[in-house]
Design a protein around this motif. Structure first.
Motif, PDB file in Angstrom:
ATOM      1  N   GLN A  49      -9.740  56.739 -24.558  1.00  0.00           N
ATOM      2  CA  GLN A  49     -11.108  56.336 -24.293  1.00  0.00           C
ATOM      3  C   GLN A  49     -12.103  56.658 -25.513  1.00  0.00           C
ATOM      4  O   GLN A  49     -12.696  55.694 -26.035  1.00  0.00           O
ATOM      5  N   VAL A  50     -11.906  57.974 -26.064  1.00  0.00           N
ATOM      6  CA  VAL A  50     -13.084  58.264 -27.121  1.00  0.00           C
ATOM      7  C   VAL A  50     -12.327  58.915 -28.187  1.00  0.00           C
ATOM      8  O   VAL A  50     -11.030  59.466 -27.979  1.00  0.00           O
ATOM      9  N   PRO A  51     -12.674  58.648 -29.432  1.00  0.00           N
ATOM     10  CA  PRO A  51     -11.925  59.286 -30.630  1.00  0.00           C
ATOM     11  C   PRO A  51     -11.828  60.797 -30.605  1.00  0.00           C
ATOM     12  O   PRO A  51     -10.719  61.579 -30.994  1.00  0.00           O
ATOM     13  N   GLU A  52     -12.905  61.555 -29.944  1.00  0.00           N
ATOM     14  CA  GLU A  52     -12.817  63.061 -29.941  1.00  0.00           C
ATOM     15  C   GLU A  52     -11.544  63.625 -29.235  1.00  0.00           C
ATOM     16  O   GLU A  52     -11.017  64.656 -29.142  1.00  0.00           O
ATOM     17  N   SER A  68     -13.997  60.744 -38.535  1.00  0.00           N
ATOM     18  CA  SER A  68     -15.436  61.454 -38.548  1.00  0.00           C
ATOM     19  C   SER A  68     -16.039  61.867 -37.424  1.00  0.00           C
ATOM     20  O   SER A  68     -16.406  62.982 -37.157  1.00  0.00           O
ATOM     21  N   ALA A  69     -15.859  61.055 -36.336  1.00  0.00           N
ATOM     22  CA  ALA A  69     -16.275  61.673 -35.060  1.00  0.00           C
ATOM     23  C   ALA A  69     -15.235  62.592 -34.555  1.00  0.00           C
ATOM     24  O   ALA A  69     -15.761  63.755 -34.067  1.00  0.00           O
ATOM     25  N   TRP A  70     -14.145  62.647 -34.778  1.00  0.00           N
ATOM     26  CA  TRP A  70     -12.970  63.594 -34.437  1.00  0.00           C
ATOM     27  C   TRP A  70     -13.404  64.895 -34.980  1.00  0.00           C
ATOM     28  O   TRP A  70     -13.407  66.100 -34.527  1.00  0.00           O
ATOM     29  N   LEU A  71     -13.678  64.989 -36.282  1.00  0.00           N
ATOM     30  CA  LEU A  71     -13.944  66.148 -37.110  1.00  0.00           C
ATOM     31  C   LEU A  71     -15.293  66.730 -36.714  1.00  0.00           C
ATOM     32  O   LEU A  71     -15.452  68.038 -36.923  1.00  0.00           O
ATOM     33  N   GLN A  72     -16.007  65.992 -36.324  1.00  0.00           N
ATOM     34  CA  GLN A  72     -17.643  66.488 -36.017  1.00  0.00           C
ATOM     35  C   GLN A  72     -17.637  67.306 -34.426  1.00  0.00           C
ATOM     36  O   GLN A  72     -18.699  67.657 -34.187  1.00  0.00           O
ATOM     37  N   ASP A  73     -16.692  66.855 -33.756  1.00  0.00           N
ATOM     38  CA  ASP A  73     -16.490  67.550 -32.478  1.00  0.00           C
ATOM     39  C   ASP A  73     -16.238  69.077 -32.470  1.00  0.00           C
ATOM     40  O   ASP A  73     -15.482  69.440 -33.110  1.00  0.00           O
ATOM     41  N   SER A  74     -17.184  69.743 -32.033  1.00  0.00           N
ATOM     42  CA  SER A  74     -16.893  71.147 -31.978  1.00  0.00           C
ATOM     43  C   SER A  74     -15.978  71.652 -31.276  1.00  0.00           C
ATOM     44  O   SER A  74     -15.025  72.712 -31.792  1.00  0.00           O
TER      45      SER A  74
END
Length: 304
Positions: free
Chosen positions: A111-114, A142-148
């Motif tokens: 569903q989501v990259p994170e 980028s979205a995965w790396l920005q996820d806390s």
């Protein structure tokens, strides 16, 4: 046939001693249907080299995961099975030369990259980078790396370095690369210095390539201007030839040719009452041109 007494005793014994009549017999749990489908898909992929069947089996397994309610104590196994299904599916798509569909195929299940497993994201980055399409995975990585939540994973450092080398630098996103290196704690001091040096080198290369592209613009504009002037000169020659040809014709034929030209170019309607003044004016102009061209003074100048 008689049963041996020792065998009968062994069948009635559990791992902790003799079983009571009220205790259920403990048997090894049978593999789930998803695990069976995973093994079947891997068999299609590796042994039979039937990549389409392997992909279809993976999709059946995902459908089974979506429909069946898994036990709480099998949550870890479920994550491993999902990751393995993705690996088999990605390999099958790549073998069928359908690598462009990999990212969409994976995201339809997560569903989501994170939420992508680190191993799956690493496979996607390596695949699209190898096929020289790193831009396709830019937003997802980028979205995965920005996820806390992902920043605390042990694989985060590897994926951050991979994203820097395989995606950001080849695409020329140097500001984003510098922000990742400086603002992330995933890089050691040595790795950070090396990454900043690579970014500086890439920025210098961009500056050297930019003037050359700007120098090509005046050349392209000059070439366009030259072609445009040549076209204008050709049109002028055609116009002069058409005018001289019309003047060489008798007056009635010149008028007829002009009317035909008006009909073709400006959609002029000679039958319309509003066109009568224009026809009279046109005939007068042609008459003046004829008198000027064939007057004695003009003929004398032509003979001289």
């Amino acid at each position: 046939m008689k049963t041996d007494s020792s065998t009968s005793a062994a069948l009635l014994r559990g791992p902790g001693g003799p079983l009571r009549s009220s205790e259920p017999v403990r048997v090894a749990p049978a593999p789930s249907a998803v695990v069976v489908l995973l093994e079947e898909a891997a068999d299609f992929l590796v042994v039979h080299r039937d990549f389409r069947a392997a992909l279809q089996t993976c999709e059946r397994a995902w459908q089974s995961l979506a429909n069946d309610a898994l036990l709480d104590d099998a949550a870890g196994t479920s994550l491993e099975v999902k990751c393995s299904l993705c690996v088999v599916g990605i390999q099958a798509l790549a073998e069928m030369d359908r690598w462009q569909e990999v990212l969409y195929w994976v995201l339809q299940y997560y569903q989501v990259p994170e939420k992508l497993p680190p191993q799956i994201l690493e496979l996607c980055v390596l695949l699209y980078s190898k096929m020289q399409e790193p831009g396709a995975v830019l937003e997802v990585a980028s979205a995965w790396l920005q996820d806390s939540d992902n920043q605390g994973l042990p694989e985060y450092r590897t994926l951050a370095g991979l994203h820097l080398r395989q995606v950001l630098l080849p695409l020329g996103h140097l500001s984003e690369a510098e922000e990742l290196v400086v603002g992330s704690a995933a890089f050691s001091e040595e790795q950070r210095l090396g990454a900043l040096q690579a970014i500086s080198t890439a920025r210098q290369q961009q500056k050297h390539e930019q003037p050359s592209s700007e120098d090509q613009k005046p050349n392209q504009e000059g070439s366009f201007s030259h072609k445009f002037l040549s076209l204008l000169m050709l049109l002028r020659r055609l116009w002069d030839s058409a005018v001289s040809h019309l003047l060489s014709l008798p007056f009635k034929k010149s008028l007829l040719a002009t009317l035909i030209l008006c009909l073709l170019v400006v959609r002029f309607d000679p039958a319309s009452p509003s066109s009568l003044p224009f026809l009279c004016k046109l005939a007068q102009i042609l008459h003046w041109i004829r008198e000027a061209m064939f007057s004695p003074l003009h003929q004398l100048c032509a003979h001289d």
